[in-house]
Design a protein around this motif. Structure first.
Motif, PDB file in Angstrom:
ATOM      1  N   GLN A  82     -18.832   7.961   7.002  1.00 24.28           N
ATOM      2  CA  GLN A  82     -19.494   9.264   6.930  1.00 24.28           C
ATOM      3  C   GLN A  82     -20.241   9.455   5.621  1.00 24.28           C
ATOM      4  O   GLN A  82     -20.921  10.478   5.435  1.00 24.28           O
ATOM      5  N   GLY A  83     -20.122   8.506   4.715  1.00 26.21           N
ATOM      6  CA  GLY A  83     -20.727   8.655   3.401  1.00 26.21           C
ATOM      7  C   GLY A  83     -19.950   9.590   2.499  1.00 26.21           C
ATOM      8  O   GLY A  83     -20.465  10.070   1.481  1.00 26.21           O
ATOM      9  N   PHE A  84     -18.687   9.846   2.857  1.00 25.84           N
ATOM     10  CA  PHE A  84     -17.870  10.776   2.074  1.00 25.84           C
ATOM     11  C   PHE A  84     -17.491  10.147   0.731  1.00 25.84           C
ATOM     12  O   PHE A  84     -17.195   8.946   0.656  1.00 25.84           O
ATOM     13  N   PRO A  85     -17.436  10.960  -0.332  1.00 21.33           N
ATOM     14  CA  PRO A  85     -17.085  10.436  -1.653  1.00 21.33           C
ATOM     15  C   PRO A  85     -15.592  10.151  -1.814  1.00 21.33           C
ATOM     16  O   PRO A  85     -14.819  10.991  -2.267  1.00 21.33           O
ATOM     17  N   THR A  86     -15.188   8.958  -1.418  1.00 25.83           N
ATOM     18  CA  THR A  86     -13.813   8.510  -1.580  1.00 25.83           C
ATOM     19  C   THR A  86     -13.797   7.220  -2.388  1.00 25.83           C
ATOM     20  O   THR A  86     -14.777   6.454  -2.364  1.00 25.83           O
ATOM     21  N   VAL A  87     -12.716   6.982  -3.101  1.00 25.12           N
ATOM     22  CA  VAL A  87     -12.525   5.659  -3.682  1.00 25.12           C
ATOM     23  C   VAL A  87     -12.545   4.658  -2.531  1.00 25.12           C
ATOM     24  O   VAL A  87     -11.836   4.850  -1.536  1.00 25.12           O
ATOM     25  N   PRO A  88     -13.346   3.596  -2.625  1.00 20.76           N
ATOM     26  CA  PRO A  88     -13.476   2.692  -1.478  1.00 20.76           C
ATOM     27  C   PRO A  88     -12.343   1.680  -1.369  1.00 20.76           C
ATOM     28  O   PRO A  88     -11.846   1.174  -2.383  1.00 20.76           O
ATOM     29  N   LEU A  89     -11.963   1.426  -0.139  1.00 19.12           N
ATOM     30  CA  LEU A  89     -11.110   0.274   0.112  1.00 19.12           C
ATOM     31  C   LEU A  89     -11.871  -0.976  -0.277  1.00 19.12           C
ATOM     32  O   LEU A  89     -13.089  -1.057  -0.116  1.00 19.12           O
ATOM     33  N   HIS A  90     -11.156  -1.977  -0.790  1.00 17.06           N
ATOM     34  CA  HIS A  90     -11.825  -3.226  -1.150  1.00 17.06           C
ATOM     35  C   HIS A  90     -12.227  -3.957   0.127  1.00 17.06           C
ATOM     36  O   HIS A  90     -11.382  -4.247   0.983  1.00 17.06           O
ATOM     37  N   SER A  91     -13.503  -4.223   0.259  1.00 12.41           N
ATOM     38  CA  SER A  91     -14.036  -4.714   1.529  1.00 12.41           C
ATOM     39  C   SER A  91     -13.724  -6.177   1.806  1.00 12.41           C
ATOM     40  O   SER A  91     -13.866  -6.639   2.940  1.00 12.41           O
ATOM     41  N   HIS A  92     -13.289  -6.921   0.792  1.00 16.83           N
ATOM     42  CA  HIS A  92     -13.107  -8.363   0.979  1.00 16.83           C
ATOM     43  C   HIS A  92     -11.684  -8.747   1.389  1.00 16.83           C
ATOM     44  O   HIS A  92     -11.377  -9.935   1.481  1.00 16.83           O
ATOM     45  N   HIS A  93     -10.836  -7.777   1.640  1.00 18.06           N
ATOM     46  CA  HIS A  93      -9.447  -8.099   1.954  1.00 18.06           C
ATOM     47  C   HIS A  93      -8.994  -7.321   3.185  1.00 18.06           C
ATOM     48  O   HIS A  93      -9.350  -6.160   3.379  1.00 18.06           O
ATOM     49  N   ARG A  94      -8.202  -7.974   4.018  1.00 26.17           N
ATOM     50  CA  ARG A  94      -7.664  -7.303   5.200  1.00 26.17           C
ATOM     51  C   ARG A  94      -6.682  -6.221   4.743  1.00 26.17           C
ATOM     52  O   ARG A  94      -6.026  -6.349   3.709  1.00 26.17           O
ATOM     53  N   GLN A  95      -6.611  -5.172   5.523  1.00 22.64           N
ATOM     54  CA  GLN A  95      -5.797  -4.018   5.155  1.00 22.64           C
ATOM     55  C   GLN A  95      -4.922  -3.605   6.344  1.00 22.64           C
ATOM     56  O   GLN A  95      -5.422  -3.582   7.478  1.00 22.64           O
ATOM     57  N   PRO A  96      -3.666  -3.248   6.100  1.00 17.92           N
ATOM     58  CA  PRO A  96      -2.953  -3.382   4.838  1.00 17.92           C
ATOM     59  C   PRO A  96      -2.399  -4.789   4.662  1.00 17.92           C
ATOM     60  O   PRO A  96      -2.322  -5.568   5.617  1.00 17.92           O
ATOM     61  N   LEU A  97      -1.987  -5.085   3.433  1.00 19.78           N
ATOM     62  CA  LEU A  97      -1.277  -6.342   3.168  1.00 19.78           C
ATOM     63  C   LEU A  97       0.178  -6.178   3.586  1.00 19.78           C
ATOM     64  O   LEU A  97       0.799  -5.158   3.301  1.00 19.78           O
ATOM     65  N   HIS A  98       0.704  -7.189   4.246  1.00 20.80           N
ATOM     66  CA  HIS A  98       2.128  -7.192   4.602  1.00 20.80           C
ATOM     67  C   HIS A  98       2.837  -8.117   3.615  1.00 20.80           C
ATOM     68  O   HIS A  98       2.574  -9.320   3.573  1.00 20.80           O
ATOM     69  N   LEU A  99       3.743  -7.525   2.834  1.00 20.96           N
ATOM     70  CA  LEU A  99       4.399  -8.261   1.764  1.00 20.96           C
ATOM     71  C   LEU A  99       5.878  -8.466   2.088  1.00 20.96           C
ATOM     72  O   LEU A  99       6.375  -8.056   3.135  1.00 20.96           O
ATOM     73  N   TYR A 100       6.594  -9.109   1.158  1.00 19.45           N
ATOM     74  CA  TYR A 100       8.007  -9.425   1.358  1.00 19.45           C
ATOM     75  C   TYR A 100       8.814  -8.190   1.750  1.00 19.45           C
ATOM     76  O   TYR A 100       8.562  -7.081   1.271  1.00 19.45           O
ATOM     77  N   GLY A 101       9.804  -8.401   2.604  1.00 20.33           N
ATOM     78  CA  GLY A 101      10.748  -7.342   2.937  1.00 20.33           C
ATOM     79  C   GLY A 101      10.149  -6.184   3.701  1.00 20.33           C
ATOM     80  O   GLY A 101      10.722  -5.089   3.714  1.00 20.33           O
ATOM     81  N   GLY A 102       8.997  -6.392   4.323  1.00 18.74           N
ATOM     82  CA  GLY A 102       8.363  -5.317   5.073  1.00 18.74           C
ATOM     83  C   GLY A 102       7.532  -4.366   4.237  1.00 18.74           C
ATOM     84  O   GLY A 102       7.042  -3.352   4.753  1.00 18.74           O
ATOM     85  N   ALA A 103       7.357  -4.674   2.954  1.00 11.65           N
ATOM     86  CA  ALA A 103       6.539  -3.810   2.096  1.00 11.65           C
ATOM     87  C   ALA A 103       5.077  -3.893   2.527  1.00 11.65           C
ATOM     88  O   ALA A 103       4.599  -4.921   3.005  1.00 11.65           O
ATOM     89  N   LEU A 104       4.374  -2.781   2.339  1.00 12.38           N
ATOM     90  CA  LEU A 104       2.977  -2.686   2.748  1.00 12.38           C
ATOM     91  C   LEU A 104       2.131  -2.247   1.564  1.00 12.38           C
ATOM     92  O   LEU A 104       2.565  -1.419   0.753  1.00 12.38           O
ATOM     93  N   ALA A 105       0.926  -2.768   1.483  1.00 11.31           N
ATOM     94  CA  ALA A 105       0.046  -2.410   0.375  1.00 11.31           C
ATOM     95  C   ALA A 105      -1.387  -2.288   0.857  1.00 11.31           C
ATOM     96  O   ALA A 105      -1.806  -2.953   1.805  1.00 11.31           O
ATOM     97  N   THR A 106      -2.122  -1.409   0.207  1.00 11.26           N
ATOM     98  CA  THR A 106      -3.558  -1.303   0.428  1.00 11.26           C
ATOM     99  C   THR A 106      -4.269  -1.747  -0.846  1.00 11.26           C
ATOM    100  O   THR A 106      -3.701  -1.688  -1.948  1.00 11.26           O
ATOM    101  N   VAL A 107      -5.515  -2.179  -0.691  1.00 10.20           N
ATOM    102  CA  VAL A 107      -6.278  -2.736  -1.804  1.00 10.20           C
ATOM    103  C   VAL A 107      -7.552  -1.920  -1.970  1.00 10.20           C
ATOM    104  O   VAL A 107      -8.319  -1.735  -1.017  1.00 10.20           O
ATOM    105  N   TRP A 108      -7.792  -1.445  -3.176  1.00  7.88           N
ATOM    106  CA  TRP A 108      -8.892  -0.535  -3.470  1.00  7.88           C
ATOM    107  C   TRP A 108      -9.772  -1.102  -4.574  1.00  7.88           C
ATOM    108  O   TRP A 108      -9.306  -1.866  -5.425  1.00  7.88           O
ATOM    109  N   THR A 109     -11.015  -0.694  -4.582  1.00  5.40           N
ATOM    110  CA  THR A 109     -11.926  -1.078  -5.661  1.00  5.40           C
ATOM    111  C   THR A 109     -11.558  -0.319  -6.930  1.00  5.40           C
ATOM    112  O   THR A 109     -11.388   0.910  -6.901  1.00  5.40           O
TER     113      THR A 109
END
Length: 307
Positions: A82-109
């Motif tokens: 929508q062109g809304f002013p938000t901090v952008p998700l980092h476009s080069h990485h799949r989202q979310p990251l699935h980490l050890y023990g079921g932890a989840l992470a998002t990646v931002w610019t």
């Protein structure tokens, strides 16, 4: 005298121990090919927010479900479309990251910030835009503050019975008061927790962008506006911050008949949320107790310490 959690010796960002957090960030650095970059913990009261070179890794609080994080990712992608002013998700990485023990992470610019801090008025334009957006094609929860307050109270193990009874009684009274509130602004998307720390300068775009979409909901814009007012009044930004915000947004929520009820609900939610988290954030319990005392004594102007 303020009680403390003496058995706690260090904060647990996102509810993770230091060893767990090290393992998670090590895994993320490898998956993101960022092993050559230094890292820095930016925030850790709710989620663990870590800068690693050109990106910001936001590890969701322990126990957060995958659907919840996936909804946030989908919503932010829609906002970007929508062109809304938000901090952008980092476009080069799949989202979310699935980490050890079921932890989840998002990646931002990562957005470098100038020395000059944001003012409340800087939040006005992005909030006004948010409040005018169409309904997104992503499931968004309905804002239910009294339910959130009671959920926090049910999970709180750090307050004495007298304080717990006071908070529960206050929630009951405010729920009755809320039934009489007549809103004047149309329902919309709300950020849920707009404040100086949940917005950033985007120097490249020459604008202010919002961040932290964990609290986004469908509700009444008055909630966002009351939240900004409380941060101006309670956290030392000064009355001019609020005057400038009101002028920029075009509506003074403090002149609205439902202001005091919504203000009191917002402050109660800020207290109960932090009471629930206090076991994982040593040092915060004293501030929670201090805030409860300010409610008991009707000290509307008492400055609070940010948590």
């Amino acid at each position: 005298m303020c009680r403390s959690l003496g058995h706690m010796t260090e904060p647990l960002p996102g509810g993770f121990t230091s060893a767990e957090l090290t393992a998670l960030t090590t895994q993320a650095r490898t998956e993101l090919d960022l092993d050559g970059h230094e890292q820095q913990l930016l925030r850790g009261h709710t989620n663990a927010v870590v800068r690693i070179g050109p990106v910001v890794l936001k590890i969701a609080r322990k126990g957060t479900t995958a659907p919840a994080v996936e909804r946030t990712v989908a919503l932010v992608r829609w906002l970007q479309e929508q062109g809304f002013p938000t901090v952008p998700l980092h476009s080069h990485h799949r989202q979310p990251l699935h980490l050890y023990g079921g932890a989840l992470a998002t990646v931002w610019t990562y957005l470098p910030q100038p020395a000059e801090p944001l003012a409340a008025a800087d939040l006005a334009a992005p909030l006004a835009t948010l409040h005018q957006l169409p309904t997104p094609p992503v499931p968004v929860r309905r804002l239910d503050n009294l339910r959130a307050i009671r959920r926090s109270l049910s999970a709180t193990r750090t307050l004495d019975p007298d304080d717990m009874a006071f908070l529960r009684d206050r929630a009951d009274r405010l729920e009755r008061d809320l039934e009489q509130v007549a809103y004047v602004l149309a329902p919309s998307l709300v950020q849920g927790d707009p404040q100086h720390r949940n917005a950033l300068h985007d120097s490249a775009g020459g604008r202010t962008v919002l961040c932290d979409w964990d609290t986004v909901a469908h509700g009444r814009p008055e909630w966002d506006l009351v939240t900004v007012e409380i941060h101006c009044r309670r956290f030392g930004h000064g009355p001019q911050h609020w005057v400038d915000f009101t002028a920029a947004y075009g509506f003074d929520v403090t002149a609205w008949s439902g202001y005091q009820t919504l203000r009191d609900i917002r402050e109660l939610r800020m207290i109960t949320t932090n009471a629930r988290k206090a076991r994982h954030t040593p040092g915060s319990l004293c501030e929670v107790q201090r805030r409860i005392k300010s409610l008991r004594e009707d000290e509307d102007g008492l400055l609070w310490n940010i948590l």
